[in-house]
Design a protein around this motif. Sequence first.
Motif, PDB file in Angstrom:
ATOM      1  N   LEU A 196       0.815  -1.220   0.000  1.00  0.00           N
ATOM      2  CA  LEU A 196       0.000   0.000   0.000  1.00  0.00           C
ATOM      3  C   LEU A 196       0.845   1.265   0.000  1.00  0.00           C
ATOM      4  O   LEU A 196       0.405   2.317  -0.469  1.00  0.00           O
ATOM      5  CB  LEU A 196      -0.941   0.009   1.210  1.00  0.00           C
ATOM      6  N   THR A 197       2.073   1.190   0.558  1.00  0.00           N
ATOM      7  CA  THR A 197       2.883   2.408   0.667  1.00  0.00           C
ATOM      8  C   THR A 197       4.006   2.471  -0.354  1.00  0.00           C
ATOM      9  O   THR A 197       4.548   3.544  -0.598  1.00  0.00           O
ATOM     10  CB  THR A 197       3.539   2.504   2.065  1.00  0.00           C
ATOM     11  N   LEU A 199       6.839   1.028   0.162  1.00  0.00           N
ATOM     12  CA  LEU A 199       8.092   1.011   0.921  1.00  0.00           C
ATOM     13  C   LEU A 199       8.631  -0.416   1.083  1.00  0.00           C
ATOM     14  O   LEU A 199       7.865  -1.366   1.205  1.00  0.00           O
ATOM     15  CB  LEU A 199       7.869   1.615   2.312  1.00  0.00           C
ATOM     16  N   ARG A 207       9.828   3.524  10.272  1.00  0.00           N
ATOM     17  CA  ARG A 207       8.859   4.599  10.555  1.00  0.00           C
ATOM     18  C   ARG A 207       8.053   4.158  11.783  1.00  0.00           C
ATOM     19  O   ARG A 207       7.261   3.227  11.701  1.00  0.00           O
ATOM     20  CB  ARG A 207       7.907   4.803   9.376  1.00  0.00           C
ATOM     21  N   ASP A 209       5.484   5.259  13.314  1.00  0.00           N
ATOM     22  CA  ASP A 209       4.017   5.244  13.231  1.00  0.00           C
ATOM     23  C   ASP A 209       3.530   4.021  12.445  1.00  0.00           C
ATOM     24  O   ASP A 209       2.547   3.369  12.802  1.00  0.00           O
ATOM     25  CB  ASP A 209       3.480   6.552  12.608  1.00  0.00           C
ATOM     26  N   LEU A 210       4.281   3.680  11.407  1.00  0.00           N
ATOM     27  CA  LEU A 210       3.895   2.529  10.583  1.00  0.00           C
ATOM     28  C   LEU A 210       4.215   1.217  11.315  1.00  0.00           C
ATOM     29  O   LEU A 210       3.452   0.252  11.240  1.00  0.00           O
ATOM     30  CB  LEU A 210       4.690   2.591   9.269  1.00  0.00           C
ATOM     31  N   LEU A 213       1.446   0.414  13.470  1.00  0.00           N
ATOM     32  CA  LEU A 213       0.329  -0.189  12.735  1.00  0.00           C
ATOM     33  C   LEU A 213       0.600  -1.677  12.508  1.00  0.00           C
ATOM     34  O   LEU A 213      -0.302  -2.518  12.643  1.00  0.00           O
ATOM     35  CB  LEU A 213       0.138   0.552  11.399  1.00  0.00           C
ATOM     36  N   LEU A 288      -8.424  -4.047  11.991  1.00  0.00           N
ATOM     37  CA  LEU A 288      -7.306  -3.552  11.171  1.00  0.00           C
ATOM     38  C   LEU A 288      -7.025  -4.501  10.011  1.00  0.00           C
ATOM     39  O   LEU A 288      -6.792  -4.064   8.882  1.00  0.00           O
ATOM     40  CB  LEU A 288      -6.044  -3.384  12.032  1.00  0.00           C
ATOM     41  N   ALA A 291      -9.603  -3.932   7.439  1.00  0.00           N
ATOM     42  CA  ALA A 291      -9.377  -2.682   6.706  1.00  0.00           C
ATOM     43  C   ALA A 291      -8.293  -2.867   5.645  1.00  0.00           C
ATOM     44  O   ALA A 291      -8.440  -2.435   4.497  1.00  0.00           O
ATOM     45  CB  ALA A 291      -8.985  -1.564   7.682  1.00  0.00           C
ATOM     46  N   LEU A 295      -8.592  -2.545   1.579  1.00  0.00           N
ATOM     47  CA  LEU A 295      -7.779  -1.596   0.804  1.00  0.00           C
ATOM     48  C   LEU A 295      -7.044  -2.312  -0.327  1.00  0.00           C
ATOM     49  O   LEU A 295      -7.003  -1.826  -1.465  1.00  0.00           O
ATOM     50  CB  LEU A 295      -6.779  -0.880   1.725  1.00  0.00           C
TER      51      LEU A 295
ATOM     52  N   VAL B 193      -8.951   6.723   1.164  1.00  0.00           N
ATOM     53  CA  VAL B 193      -9.139   5.399   0.561  1.00  0.00           C
ATOM     54  C   VAL B 193      -8.802   5.448  -0.936  1.00  0.00           C
ATOM     55  O   VAL B 193      -8.183   4.530  -1.481  1.00  0.00           O
ATOM     56  CB  VAL B 193     -10.576   4.880   0.809  1.00  0.00           C
ATOM     57  N   PRO B 289      -8.771   4.019  15.379  1.00  0.00           N
ATOM     58  CA  PRO B 289      -7.679   3.191  14.840  1.00  0.00           C
ATOM     59  C   PRO B 289      -7.669   3.104  13.318  1.00  0.00           C
ATOM     60  O   PRO B 289      -6.594   3.057  12.711  1.00  0.00           O
ATOM     61  CB  PRO B 289      -7.934   1.818  15.476  1.00  0.00           C
ATOM     62  N   LEU B 290      -8.842   3.100  12.686  1.00  0.00           N
ATOM     63  CA  LEU B 290      -8.852   2.954  11.225  1.00  0.00           C
ATOM     64  C   LEU B 290      -8.459   4.262  10.542  1.00  0.00           C
ATOM     65  O   LEU B 290      -7.688   4.256   9.578  1.00  0.00           O
ATOM     66  CB  LEU B 290     -10.230   2.482  10.757  1.00  0.00           C
ATOM     67  N   ALA B 293      -4.838   4.492  10.819  1.00  0.00           N
ATOM     68  CA  ALA B 293      -4.140   3.620   9.872  1.00  0.00           C
ATOM     69  C   ALA B 293      -4.097   4.269   8.486  1.00  0.00           C
ATOM     70  O   ALA B 293      -3.043   4.301   7.832  1.00  0.00           O
ATOM     71  CB  ALA B 293      -4.824   2.255   9.805  1.00  0.00           C
ATOM     72  N   ARG B 296      -1.605   7.165   8.487  1.00  0.00           N
ATOM     73  CA  ARG B 296      -0.204   6.727   8.484  1.00  0.00           C
ATOM     74  C   ARG B 296       0.196   6.118   7.138  1.00  0.00           C
ATOM     75  O   ARG B 296       1.321   6.293   6.667  1.00  0.00           O
ATOM     76  CB  ARG B 296       0.021   5.701   9.594  1.00  0.00           C
ATOM     77  N   LEU B 297      -0.721   5.389   6.521  1.00  0.00           N
ATOM     78  CA  LEU B 297      -0.400   4.746   5.239  1.00  0.00           C
ATOM     79  C   LEU B 297      -0.201   5.789   4.140  1.00  0.00           C
ATOM     80  O   LEU B 297       0.735   5.689   3.343  1.00  0.00           O
ATOM     81  CB  LEU B 297      -1.506   3.755   4.856  1.00  0.00           C
ATOM     82  N   LYS B 299       0.624   8.919   4.566  1.00  0.00           N
ATOM     83  CA  LYS B 299       1.853   9.655   4.915  1.00  0.00           C
ATOM     84  C   LYS B 299       3.084   8.864   4.458  1.00  0.00           C
ATOM     85  O   LYS B 299       4.026   9.430   3.903  1.00  0.00           O
ATOM     86  CB  LYS B 299       1.879   9.825   6.436  1.00  0.00           C
ATOM     87  N   ALA B 300       3.064   7.550   4.684  1.00  0.00           N
ATOM     88  CA  ALA B 300       4.192   6.709   4.275  1.00  0.00           C
ATOM     89  C   ALA B 300       4.270   6.626   2.753  1.00  0.00           C
ATOM     90  O   ALA B 300       5.351   6.587   2.167  1.00  0.00           O
ATOM     91  CB  ALA B 300       4.050   5.317   4.876  1.00  0.00           C
TER      92      ALA B 300
END
Lengths: 306, 307
Positions: A196-197, A199, A207, A209-210, A213, A288, A291, A295, B193, B289-290, B293, B296-297, B299-300
Amino acid sequence: MRIAVVGCGAVGSLFAAHLSLLEDVEVWAFDLNELHMAAINRDGLRLTGAGDVVGRPRATSNAAELPPCDFGIVATKAMHTEPAIAATAHAFAGGFVATVQNGLGNEETIAQHAERVIRGTTFPAGKLLEPGHVQWDVKGDTTFGPYDGRTPLAEAERLADACTRAGMPATAVEDARGPQWRKVIFNASTNPIGALTGLTHGRVCERSDLRALVTGLVDEGKAVAAAQGIELDADPEELIDHAAKPEVAYGHKASMLQDVEARRQTEIDYLNGGIVRFGREHGVPTPLNAAIQALVKGVEASWTQS
Amino acid sequence: MTKVVVAGAGSIGSLLAAHLARVADVTVLTRREEHAAALREQGLRVSGRSDFTVQLGATADPAALPADASLAILACKGTDLEPLAGGLEGTLPAATVMTIQNGLGAEDIVAAHGDWPLLSAVTFMSGTRHGDAHVEYVLDTATWIGPYRGTTEEDAREAAELIEAGGLKAEAFPDLRPAQWSKLIFNATVNGVAALTGLPHDFHFAQTAKLSDLGHLVRDLVDEGKAVAEAAGVQLHDDPWEMNVLATQRGHRHFPSMLEDVEAHRPTELELINGALVRAAERLGVRVPLQTAVYRLVKAREASYSE
């Protein structure tokens, strides 16, 4: 002993090539990739990289050619399990079928077509370079165990012994869910984050923050495993941090990121989707993982737009 | 004639400037001098839901803006607001300044650079730029305006009436926060999204037939946002989930700016939108939390191409 490898991509080829070196084992390789099968029959199956091996399994894309076998080793991508086992089940009517695939749910699918099933998890990896030639990237262990009471542990041991003697170290345990869930939780918590990123594994982990997650995803997976009485054989968190080291897999692009970049269907439904499904069955919330699954499925859906 | 400054001539700024220029004396502040020159020489053409070309003033130099302008609309992208407001320090002594950026916090960025009276606005219209001197008017939905600092609902109404006189839709509110938060939650969810999946805002966002369908995630994200709004004491003007469903039924596939930004490897408005929502949640002690998430995603994702 006769063994058929069902699904002869990189991982299936590692098993087929090694096992075919044994005097006492006749190995068949089955895959729909006709060029790869023809090359194997013509020139043998060549592995280079972590080790050099040339094996001589008999290869076919025609499932009807498979003779009755003592063992099957299913090594397809998880989304191809159903058609692969449906086509080949006749060869295992008197034998046992093991899976060395990624994700959750493969054993259940195989059990709908085959009587006696062996759960398996494998860590070696590679990639198909050209027909008949596979690059062997990573060595690693394989764990087998009975799927249910219809498979005696002794049969899982017999298969593990053959693999070990052939150069693919394997062990058999009564409950093979521990290594399986350890690998699934590792993959489900890191691969889709890379996908998704964009990376690499190391950059995901550095990171904070990641990385938090990732821990949220790991914790959900651990809770679902615990609810089933599964004891993980190692802490996925430690494996994730270990893999992030520069000398291990810092710069590694997760296979799911490679899939997304090449616009190939991913195994998300069998990784995060599997954790969500087992979580629902055991009353453990997995918001999570759900989610992340939604995605990545959205990413796949975007390829068929416009 | 009322003198109006429109700062920022992207699609929203261009739409506002062109329509206002039919009823007011408009000067556009652009970032690039060639852009200002093109506007001075060719005027500004609008196609789509309006069809006209109008003459207006344009400059790239804040010091050249008319000192007697009574209204200045800052219509740049959120990521450009800080440098724009900084450049306006000490100018526009007679103007009420209106922000129109997505997300939360635009007013405070501007407030730090001058003591202008401030209006807040959110806009639901959309357009597509076809060059420096041509904008297409796509969605003719309204712009909503409310008082912020040193202004009243009456000031918001005057601004709304001027915009309406120019041929766009606008409405004044005594408190803009209910509308602003509705749009904030909608944007944080839909734009985030879209940026992560590559999907335009289409039917997938409202699909809930299967358990893994995207609509479930969208609804869960909206529910987290609603909990934050409630904790902030804001009664939402519109339900963001219904806004989402309605938008996907309009039949045209909208590409949210955050998706376009990610695909073009540009900085996104993430901090003003998702960042603002997540920080508000943290301040108010609401677990999201969602949304965290997604924040953060994205941003990354930005880091993957900007570092």
